[in-house]
Design a protein around this motif. Structure first.
Motif, short mmCIF file in Angstrom:
data_model
loop_
_atom_site.label_atom_id
_atom_site.label_comp_id
_atom_site.label_asym_id
_atom_site.label_seq_id
_atom_site.Cartn_x
_atom_site.Cartn_y
_atom_site.Cartn_z
N LEU A 177 -32.04 -19.56 28.45
CA LEU A 177 -32.54 -20.36 29.56
C LEU A 177 -33.69 -21.26 29.16
N HIS B 110 -27.67 -20.10 37.06
CA HIS B 110 -28.52 -18.93 36.78
C HIS B 110 -29.26 -18.58 38.06
N THR C 104 -25.86 -14.93 35.40
CA THR C 104 -25.56 -16.28 34.93
C THR C 104 -24.07 -16.45 34.72
#
Length: 269
Positions: A112, A185, A261
């Motif tokens: 991320l 996400h 996610t």
């Protein structure tokens, strides 16, 4: 039955002022109108009218093109690769749990922080709301706080992102000009989008955590108020889901997970 659990899983229905079926835990439901699945699942045929509206992909050539089960499509679908393109694509919803495949997922987990650094088109989402992330006012740590509060981020993959190679591999093996590829996400109890349908078929790959889905399974092409049957699917890391164009669906972070996610690959042409 806990009110908080009900609130989590029926947000999409509430947004449309519909009555949700009685549920037990997660997306499980005691009503005959909704059933859960934990193994390979093939939805009901969507019918000729809806099939004609799907984007055309050269399925006959796909079965003999590429690197077979060693290519990206083989990594996504395992031994079900050819069956998917011959019998499923454009015809029905299909779910393939990684536990029943004989190979690893092509992507595991989510970087991320890398996507935050390389992508300038991140959207902030809570139950259908949409706001562009401004890096000048929201640093990475502040974005994590937003996610911890039940928010979601949607990240369209661009050439500078580490997942762009996956996007290109899918396009090359499918021999199509373009795909859309978005990472979703989400934090705890998050719903990024209320119940909706996409204007193109999508392949979903779960990257981390677990996510609960509800998916239309009858009245294809009709108003959502005419839908009587929904399927619940809990996706775990590596699982793959295919949803044809025009099929209603929604998803939420599974209870007990702080984040989840998935990436969607839209077959645009």
């Amino acid at each position: 039955m806990q009110p908080l659990t009900i609130q989590r899983v029926v947000l999409a229905f509430l947004a449309l002022e519909l009555s949700a079926p009685t549920r037990t835990d997660g997306f499980s439901c005691s009503s005959s109108s909704m059933t859960a699945v934990a193994s390979i699942f093939l939805g009901n045929p969507i019918g000729e009218t809806m099939e004609h509206q799907q984007h055309e992909v050269k399925t006959v050539e796909i079965a003999v093109r590429g690197d077979g089960e060693d290519g990206i499509l083989g990594q996504l679908f395992g031994s079900s690769r050819d069956k998917f393109f011959q019998d499923i694509l454009g015809k029905r919803v299909a779910y393939f749990p990684r536990s029943e495949m004989e190979r690893d997922s092509p992507v595991k987990g989510i970087k991320l922080s890398s996507l935050y650094e390389t992508n300038d088109w991140i959207s902030l989402r809570i139950r259908g709301s949409r706001e562009q992330l401004d890096k000048s006012t929201m640093c990475y740590e502040q974005m994590l706080e937003y996610l911890d509060g039940g928010g979601s981020v949607v990240i369209p993959i661009s050439p500078s992102d580490y997942l762009h190679e996956l996007k290109m591999n899918v396009e090359n093996e499918l021999d199509i000009a373009d795909t859309s590829m978005n990472v979703y996400h989400s934090g705890p109890s998050a719903v990024a989008l209320n119940i909706h349908y996409d204007a193109y078929p999508v392949i979903v790959l779960q990257l981390s955590g677990e996510k609960e889905w509800i998916i239309q399974n009858d009245a294809f092409g009709d108003s959502i108020k005419d839908v009587n049957t929904w399927k619940n699917i809990t996706m775990k890391e590596g699982d793959v889901l295919y949803i044809p164009k025009g099929i209603y669906h929604a998803a939420t972070t599974k209870e007990g997970f702080n984040s989840t996610t998935h990436v969607t690959i839209g077959l645009l042409s």
